[in-house]
Design an enzyme around this catalytic site. Structure first.
Site, PDB file in Angstrom:
ATOM      1  N   TYR A  11      72.586  13.049  12.788  1.00 48.47           N
ATOM      2  CA  TYR A  11      72.041  14.399  12.656  1.00 48.47           C
ATOM      3  C   TYR A  11      71.542  14.925  13.990  1.00 48.47           C
ATOM      4  O   TYR A  11      71.453  14.179  14.976  1.00 48.47           O
ATOM      5  CB  TYR A  11      70.902  14.412  11.632  1.00 48.47           C
ATOM      6  CG  TYR A  11      69.591  13.816  12.137  1.00 48.47           C
ATOM      7  CD1 TYR A  11      69.449  12.448  12.321  1.00 48.47           C
ATOM      8  CD2 TYR A  11      68.509  14.631  12.440  1.00 48.47           C
ATOM      9  CE1 TYR A  11      68.250  11.914  12.782  1.00 48.47           C
ATOM     10  CE2 TYR A  11      67.305  14.101  12.890  1.00 48.47           C
ATOM     11  CZ  TYR A  11      67.184  12.744  13.066  1.00 48.47           C
ATOM     12  OH  TYR A  11      66.001  12.210  13.524  1.00 48.47           O
TER      13      TYR A  11
ATOM     14  N   LYS B  18      71.539   8.996  16.988  1.00 44.21           N
ATOM     15  CA  LYS B  18      70.609   9.784  16.155  1.00 44.21           C
ATOM     16  C   LYS B  18      71.033   9.638  14.691  1.00 44.21           C
ATOM     17  O   LYS B  18      71.614  10.547  14.079  1.00 44.21           O
ATOM     18  CB  LYS B  18      70.573  11.246  16.616  1.00 44.21           C
ATOM     19  CG  LYS B  18      69.286  11.946  16.223  1.00 44.21           C
ATOM     20  CD  LYS B  18      68.997  13.131  17.092  1.00 44.21           C
ATOM     21  CE  LYS B  18      67.887  14.008  16.555  1.00 44.21           C
ATOM     22  NZ  LYS B  18      66.613  13.353  16.302  1.00 44.21           N
TER      23      LYS B  18
ATOM     24  N   GLU C 292      58.852   4.698  22.098  1.00 47.24           N
ATOM     25  CA  GLU C 292      58.896   6.110  21.696  1.00 47.24           C
ATOM     26  C   GLU C 292      58.189   6.229  20.356  1.00 47.24           C
ATOM     27  O   GLU C 292      57.774   5.220  19.769  1.00 47.24           O
ATOM     28  CB  GLU C 292      60.333   6.637  21.609  1.00 47.24           C
ATOM     29  CG  GLU C 292      61.172   5.979  20.542  1.00 47.24           C
ATOM     30  CD  GLU C 292      62.556   6.616  20.362  1.00 47.24           C
ATOM     31  OE1 GLU C 292      62.798   7.739  20.816  1.00 47.24           O
ATOM     32  OE2 GLU C 292      63.400   5.960  19.718  1.00 47.24           O
TER      33      GLU C 292
ATOM     34  N   LEU D 245      65.707   7.087  21.831  1.00 44.13           N
ATOM     35  CA  LEU D 245      66.666   8.191  21.756  1.00 44.13           C
ATOM     36  C   LEU D 245      66.568   8.993  23.057  1.00 44.13           C
ATOM     37  O   LEU D 245      65.454   9.259  23.538  1.00 44.13           O
ATOM     38  CB  LEU D 245      66.326   9.092  20.563  1.00 44.13           C
ATOM     39  CG  LEU D 245      67.277  10.281  20.397  1.00 44.13           C
ATOM     40  CD1 LEU D 245      68.613   9.817  19.820  1.00 44.13           C
ATOM     41  CD2 LEU D 245      66.670  11.346  19.499  1.00 44.13           C
TER      42      LEU D 245
END
Ligand code: PDD
Length: 288
Positions: free
Chosen positions: A35, A149, A182, A206
């Site tokens: 996505y 993702k 993250e 990411l």
């Protein structure tokens, strides 16, 4: 009467309330999909191309053929926005491998499912901006391909649930040596001895499109950048900030109930946030 929100599902637009995919969609059964979330300000997209390129890379990584060319996707995103024209919008694009009887491996070529929705972009409250965001850390329980993702976000959902339970905004993942990787839906930076430090791009993070904007903004005002492993107990950490399409860049002032620096939004975070906000405003004006 306000117009209903419209969603794109496979080959056309339907009211969001009537937008369905099949129960044997592999996204539903295996989280077999990827996505993107793209922000749009007054009709101007923020970095749409890099988002679509990342979508293509994510698809390639799991061997899904993107069902449209990037130009066609761009046109569809524009149509979706035209049907749901929020001032500040968040466009969600999802591609799954398609529909097939449940089996881990499908031999036949499937028609990928493509879904596009548009919602209002949530804004951080004034209190949040003044006080800064808060977080906790947890050992990273995600998989080893965080550069993709993927819609397989169970670990991120669990991380967010724990954050909510503890009354904070975000959970930041730590590797086995306590390096900060993250957040569940954000990249994170620290200011250490005046330098902007963030984990290098690898399989544990990411490659955020906003991360790139923050790094470019720092470069533009001669803030030294270090893409390296770092930890919260390192000497010289004075600020933290997190970045994402939905937050731009936001100071993070408390992590694990400990203040970062003096526990208030720091000068570097604020400077970078102001640069990004100005860029968003310029973008909005470009379409006015
Ligand atoms: N999340 N890291 C993770 C794990 C993310 O899920 C996201 C974005 C980011 C920031 O990426 P970008 O700057 O390209 O938005 C980093 C989106 C917003 C989401 O899942 O809603």
């Amino acid at each position: 009467m306000t117009k209903p929100l419209m969603a794109y599902v496979n080959n056309g637009f339907v009211p969001l309330d009537e937008a369905y995919v099949h129960i044997e969609d592999r996204g539903f059964q295996f989280a077999d999909g990827v996505y993107e979330v793209v922000a749009c300000f007054g009709g101007a997209y923020l970095d749409l191309e890099p988002h679509l390129q990342r979508l293509q890379r994510s698809c390639e990584a799991i061997a899904i053929d993107l069902p449209k060319s990037l130009d066609e996707l761009q046109a569809l995103v524009q149509q979706a926005y035209a049907k749901n024209p929020f001032d500040d919008a968040m466009v969600y694009i999802q591609v799954t491998r398609g529909v097939a009887p449940r089996s881990h491996i499908v031999k036949q070529k499937l028609a990928p499912t493509l879904v596009i929705t548009v919602r209002e972009l949530p804004k951080p409250s004034d209190e949040k901006l003044q006080a800064g965001a808060t977080g906790i850390t947890l050992p990273d329980i995600r998989w080893k391909h965080c550069e993709i993702k993927s819609i397989a976000l169970l670990a991120s959902v669990m991380g967010k649930q724990e954050a909510v339970k503890q009354g904070v905004d975000e959970t930041f993942w730590l590797d086995t040596q306590n390096h900060v990787l993250e957040g569940c839906a954000t990249n994170i930076f620290a200011v250490i001895d005046g330098k902007l430090v963030t984990h290098p791009l690898d399989h544990q993070v990411l490659g955020g499109i906003t991360r790139d904007m923050v790094l470019a903004a720092a470069k533009s005002v001669n803030i030294e950048i270090q893409e390296r492993e770092w930890s919260l107990d390192e000497v010289g950490v004075t600020e933290c900030m997190m970045s994402s399409t939905t937050n731009a860049v936001l100071p993070v002032c408390y992590i694990n109930q400990q203040p970062i620096g003096n526990g208030k939004p720091g000068a570097v975070s604020q400077k970078l946030r102001n640069i990004l906000l100005q860029q968003l405003e310029d973008l909005r004006q470009s379409c006015a």
